[in-house]
Design a protein around this motif. Structure first.
Motif, mmCIF file in Angstrom:
data_model
loop_
_atom_site.group_PDB
_atom_site.id
_atom_site.type_symbol
_atom_site.label_atom_id
_atom_site.label_comp_id
_atom_site.label_asym_id
_atom_site.label_seq_id
_atom_site.Cartn_x
_atom_site.Cartn_y
_atom_site.Cartn_z
ATOM 1 N N MET A 1 -5.182 -4.410 -6.897
ATOM 2 C CA MET A 1 -3.976 -5.138 -6.571
ATOM 3 C C MET A 1 -3.304 -4.494 -5.362
ATOM 4 O O MET A 1 -3.284 -3.283 -5.209
ATOM 5 N N SER A 2 -2.774 -5.303 -4.510
ATOM 6 C CA SER A 2 -2.157 -4.817 -3.276
ATOM 7 C C SER A 2 -0.699 -4.461 -3.505
ATOM 8 O O SER A 2 -0.002 -5.088 -4.296
ATOM 9 N N THR A 3 -0.273 -3.475 -2.755
ATOM 10 C CA THR A 3 1.135 -3.083 -2.818
ATOM 11 C C THR A 3 1.932 -4.001 -1.890
ATOM 12 O O THR A 3 1.369 -4.644 -1.000
ATOM 13 N N PRO A 4 3.229 -4.071 -2.067
ATOM 14 C CA PRO A 4 4.046 -4.887 -1.166
ATOM 15 C C PRO A 4 3.904 -4.465 0.306
ATOM 16 O O PRO A 4 3.893 -5.306 1.205
ATOM 17 N N GLU A 5 3.750 -3.174 0.539
ATOM 18 C CA GLU A 5 3.578 -2.694 1.908
ATOM 19 C C GLU A 5 2.262 -3.207 2.507
ATOM 20 O O GLU A 5 2.212 -3.594 3.675
ATOM 21 N N GLU A 6 1.190 -3.194 1.698
ATOM 22 C CA GLU A 6 -0.106 -3.691 2.177
ATOM 23 C C GLU A 6 -0.044 -5.193 2.453
ATOM 24 O O GLU A 6 -0.589 -5.667 3.456
ATOM 25 N N ILE A 7 0.642 -5.904 1.593
ATOM 26 C CA ILE A 7 0.802 -7.354 1.798
ATOM 27 C C ILE A 7 1.589 -7.614 3.081
ATOM 28 O O ILE A 7 1.215 -8.463 3.893
ATOM 29 N N GLN A 8 2.673 -6.869 3.285
ATOM 30 C CA GLN A 8 3.477 -7.029 4.491
ATOM 31 C C GLN A 8 2.660 -6.711 5.740
ATOM 32 O O GLN A 8 2.725 -7.439 6.736
ATOM 33 N N THR A 9 1.863 -5.653 5.695
ATOM 34 C CA THR A 9 1.009 -5.283 6.829
ATOM 35 C C THR A 9 -0.006 -6.385 7.115
ATOM 36 O O THR A 9 -0.251 -6.741 8.271
#
Length: 78
Positions: A1-9
């Motif tokens: 699962m992706s973190t919010p930071e990874e999704i934002q990037t």
């Protein structure tokens, strides 16, 4: 699962790719700029550094004019 930071990037990366694609499409669709670039390219190939026509271009132009003149002369002779 992706973190919010990874999704934002990932969103930012995709946004940048989309912007580049839109810029490329805009450039391809700019007919005036494409035409000017092609004219500049042909002009650069057909002239010397000081802006004079290349001798080989003059030779080809003279041959074309002579060929057309010869064809006109032969057709009138018939």
């Amino acid at each position: 699962m992706s973190t919010p930071e990874e999704i934002q990037t990932d969103i930012e990366r995709q946004r940048e790719q989309l912007a580049q694609t839109v810029d490329q499409l805009g450039h391809k669709l700019d007919v005036k700029a494409q035409t000017k670039a092609k004219v500049d390219e042909v002009r650069h190939r057909a002239t010397t550094d000081d802006g004079l026509p290349r001798p080989e271009v003059l030779g080809v132009a003279a041959a074309v004019v002579l060929g057309i003149g010869l064809l006109v002369w032969l057709r009138r002779r018939r």
